[in-house]
Design an enzyme around this catalytic site. Structure first.
Site, mmCIF file in Angstrom:
data_model
loop_
_atom_site.group_PDB
_atom_site.id
_atom_site.type_symbol
_atom_site.label_atom_id
_atom_site.label_comp_id
_atom_site.label_asym_id
_atom_site.label_seq_id
_atom_site.Cartn_x
_atom_site.Cartn_y
_atom_site.Cartn_z
ATOM 1 N N SER A 27 -15.263 -1.401 3.130
ATOM 2 C CA SER A 27 -14.477 -2.642 3.134
ATOM 3 C C SER A 27 -15.057 -3.641 2.112
ATOM 4 O O SER A 27 -15.203 -3.269 0.947
ATOM 5 C CB SER A 27 -14.444 -3.183 4.561
ATOM 6 O OG SER A 27 -13.486 -4.169 4.697
ATOM 7 N N ASP A 64 -3.585 0.799 6.151
ATOM 8 C CA ASP A 64 -4.632 -0.167 5.808
ATOM 9 C C ASP A 64 -4.085 -1.092 4.732
ATOM 10 O O ASP A 64 -3.631 -0.622 3.684
ATOM 11 C CB ASP A 64 -5.856 0.600 5.284
ATOM 12 C CG ASP A 64 -6.970 -0.318 4.806
ATOM 13 O OD1 ASP A 64 -6.825 -1.548 4.926
ATOM 14 O OD2 ASP A 64 -7.981 0.214 4.307
ATOM 15 N N HIS A 97 -7.867 0.961 8.826
ATOM 16 C CA HIS A 97 -8.985 0.227 8.232
ATOM 17 C C HIS A 97 -10.150 0.131 9.220
ATOM 18 O O HIS A 97 -9.950 -0.113 10.402
ATOM 19 C CB HIS A 97 -8.539 -1.180 7.821
ATOM 20 C CG HIS A 97 -9.594 -1.887 7.029
ATOM 21 N ND1 HIS A 97 -9.834 -1.581 5.704
ATOM 22 C CD2 HIS A 97 -10.502 -2.829 7.362
ATOM 23 C CE1 HIS A 97 -10.840 -2.328 5.270
ATOM 24 N NE2 HIS A 97 -11.257 -3.091 6.246
#
Ligand SMILES: *[C@@H]1O[C@H](CO)[C@@H](O)[C@H](O)[C@H]1NC(C)=O
Ligand SMILES: *[C@@H]1O[C@H](CO)[C@@H](O)[C@H](O)[C@H]1NC(C)=O
Ligand SMILES: *[C@@H]1O[C@H](CO)[C@@H](O)[C@H](O)[C@H]1NC(C)=O
Ligand SMILES: *[C@@H]1O[C@H](CO)[C@@H](O)[C@H](O)[C@H]1NC(C)=O
Length: 401
Positions: A189, A341, A371
C-alpha cells in the site's frame, strides 16, 4: 454508563448496516470480507464522529485502533527478533538462527497505513516478516518511519532512505552476513509507494546504483494527481478502503489543511503548472483495455485550488510521475494488484510504463483480491487470500532473489 451503552448500541447498528453492503460476486470468503469491510467502515465512522464532536482527531482514533494489533519483538526457535535503531530510526530485525550455508539475502520491509497509521509491530506484518526470514533464510529489516500528520512529507521517505543507506554499508551487511548482491525492498500500500520511491532514488544515485536487486510492491498507491482512475470510481466504496478514507488520510502526509482533501475528492486539486505531468498517469494511454470498462477519460481540471502545495508535483510523493529515463534503470520488479482495490490502476499504469522502457516486471493480478489482504492473516478475521498472496510472493523471492 447510559452514554457508553448508547455508543455501543450505535456501533452495533452501524456495523449491522454496513455488513449488508453488497459485495462483488467473484470475491472469495465473502462473509469474512463483508465483516472486515463493516469493521473498517465502523472504525471510520467512529473516528469521524470523534472528530466532529471534538473528542479526538480523526487520524488519532484510527492510530489507536490500529495499535491494538501491535506485537513485541519475540524470538522463536528459528528466528531471533530484535528491536533496535539504524541511524536513530526504529527497526525490527529478523535474523535466522540456523548456521548460514552462505551469505544471506535480505528483505527490507516498509509497512502500509496511508503514511498515517501502522508499524512493523502489527501482528500480521510480524508474522509475514518472520515467515520470510525463515522460508528464505533471509535477514528481514522492518522500518518504523515517522508518521503524518505530525511528520509530513518527506519525513517517512527520508527515514526509509536513511535506514536503507545505513544497512547498505559494507561493515553492516557483513555483520549480519548479508550478501550485498541479494537485497530486495518490499512494501505494501503506501509502503509500496515508499519502496518504489526509495528504489528510484537509489537507482538514480550514482553511489547506490545497482545495489538493490529487486523491488516488491504489494498493491501500492503510486500517485495523487488523478483521483478518478477507473478503479477509483469502480471501488470508491471499498471493500475495506474507500476513496474518501484514502484521500482524507493520504492528504495528511501533505498538509493538515482541509481544503486539499475536499478538492482532491472532486479531482480538482492540482495546480496549473502540473499539466505536463498528467501524461505519466494517463490511464487512457496506459491501462490495458480490459480494465477501462466503460469509463471515459476526462482531461484534468487544474488551478481551481488557490492554496498551492508544491509537494503535489514532487515525484518523491508520486513515484509514477518520473520520466522514462528515470524508470529505465530500475531493478527486477514484482507487483501484486488486487482486482477489488481502488489503487489497482496506479499499479497497472506503473507496470505498463516499466515494461515500455524494458524493466523486467512480474505481475501477479489477484482476480478475487481486495486491498490490504496481507494484513488480514490474523484473528479476529483470517483470510486465506492473504496467505495465498504471501506464498506467491515468497515463491517469487525464492526464485529471483
Ligand atoms: C521453525 O521452522 C520449522 C521449519 O521451517 C517449522 O516447521 C516450524 O514451524 C518453525 N517454528 C516456528 C515457531 O515458526
Ligand atoms: C490522455 O490520453 C488521451 C488518449 O491518448 C489523449 O487524448 C489525452 O490528450 C491525454 N491527456 C493528457 C493530459 O495527457
Ligand atoms: C482563486 O483566485 C482567483 C484569482 O486570484 C479568483 O478569481 C478565484 O475566485 C479564486 N478561487 C477560489 C476557489 O478561491
Ligand atoms: C528526466 O528527469 C530528470 C530529473 O528530473 C531530468 O534530469 C532529465 O533531464 C529528464 N529526462 C528527460 C528525457 O526528460
Amino acid at each position: 454508563m447510559g452514554f457508553k451503552a448508547l455508543c455501543f448500541g450505535l456501533l452495533c447498528v452501524s456495523f449491522l448496516s454496513y455488513i449488508y453492503t453488497p459485495m462483488p460476486d467473484n470475491i472469495e470468503e465473502t462473509w469474512k470480507v463483508m465483516a472486515l469491510d463493516a469493521i473498517a467502515k465502523t472504525c471510520n465512522l467512529v473516528a469521524t464522529l470523534c472528530d466532529i464532536i471534538g473528542l479526538m482527531k480523526y487520524e488519532d482514533v484510527l492510530v489507536i485502533l490500529a495499535s491494538v494489533h501491535f506485537t513485541k519483538a519475540v524470538s522463536d526457535e528459528n528466528i531471533t527478533v530484535i528491536d533496535t535503531d539504524f541511524s536513530d530510526i526504529p527497526v525490527r530485525l529478523y535474523l535466522p538462527k540456523r548456521k548460514p550455508e552462505r551469505q544471506r539475502p535480505a528483505v527490507i520491509f516498509i509497512h502500509g497505513g496511508a503514511f498515517v497509521l501502522g508499524s512493523y509491530k502489527i501482528a500480521a506484518y510480524d508474522d509475514l516478516n518472520r515467515w520470510t526470514a525463515n522460508k528464505l533464510d533471509a535477514v528481514v529489516v522492518g522500518i518504523d518511519y515517522r508518521l503524518a500528520p505530525q511528520y509530513p512529507f518527506p519525513a517517512a521517505l527520508e527515514d526509509c532512505v536513511h535506514v536503507i543507506k545505513f544497512f547498505l554499508q559494507k561493515n553492516i551487511l557483513a555483520n549480519y552476513r548479508v550478501d550485498p548482491t541479494r537485497i530486495c525492498i518490499m512494501g505494501d500500500s503506501s509502503g509500496g509507494a515508499l519502496a518504489a520511491t526509495v528504489t528510484q532514488l537509489l537507482q538514480n544515485d550514482p553511489s547506490f546504483r545497482g545495489r538493490i536487486k529487486a523491488q516488491a510492491l504489494m498493491y501500492p498507491g503510486l500517485q495523487l494527481l488523478d483521483t478518478l482512475l477507473p478503479s477509483h470510481q469502480e471501488y470508491q466504496h471499498g471493500p475495506i478502503l474507500t476513496r474518501e478514507m484514502l484521500i482524507k488520510l493520504v492528504c495528511l502526509y501533505v498538509t493538515e489543511d482541509k481544503v486539499l482533501p475536499q478538492a482532491a475528492l472532486r479531482n480538482e486539486h492540482m495546480p496549473t503548472e502540473s499539466r505536463h505531468l498528467f501524461k505519466f498517469v494517463n490511464w487512457s494511454d496506459f491501462l490495458p483495455e480490459k480494465y477501462k470498462k466503460n469509463y471515459v477519460y476526462t482531461e484534468p481540471v487544474l488551478g481551481k485550488l488557490n492554496a498551492s502545495y508544491p509537494v503535489l508535483v514532487d515525484s518523491r510523493l508520486c513515484p509514477l510521475i518520473v520520466n522514462d529515463t528515470q524508470l529505465q534503470s530500475l531493478p527486477l520488479t514484482y507487483i501484486v494488484t488486487c482486482e477489488h482495490d481502488l489503487l489497482r490502476d496506479d499499479s497497472l499504469i506503473y507496470i505498463s510504463r516499466l515494461r515500455n522502457v524494458g524493466v523486467k516486471v512480474t505481475h501477479e493480478h489477484i482476480e478475487k483480491g481486495i486491498h490490504g489482504a496481507l494484513s488480514f492473516t490474523r484473528a479476529p478475521v483470517f483470510l486465506n487470500l492473504g496467505l495465498k498472496i504471501r506464498d506467491k510472493y515468497i515463491n517469487w523471492l525464492e526464485e529471483n532473489l
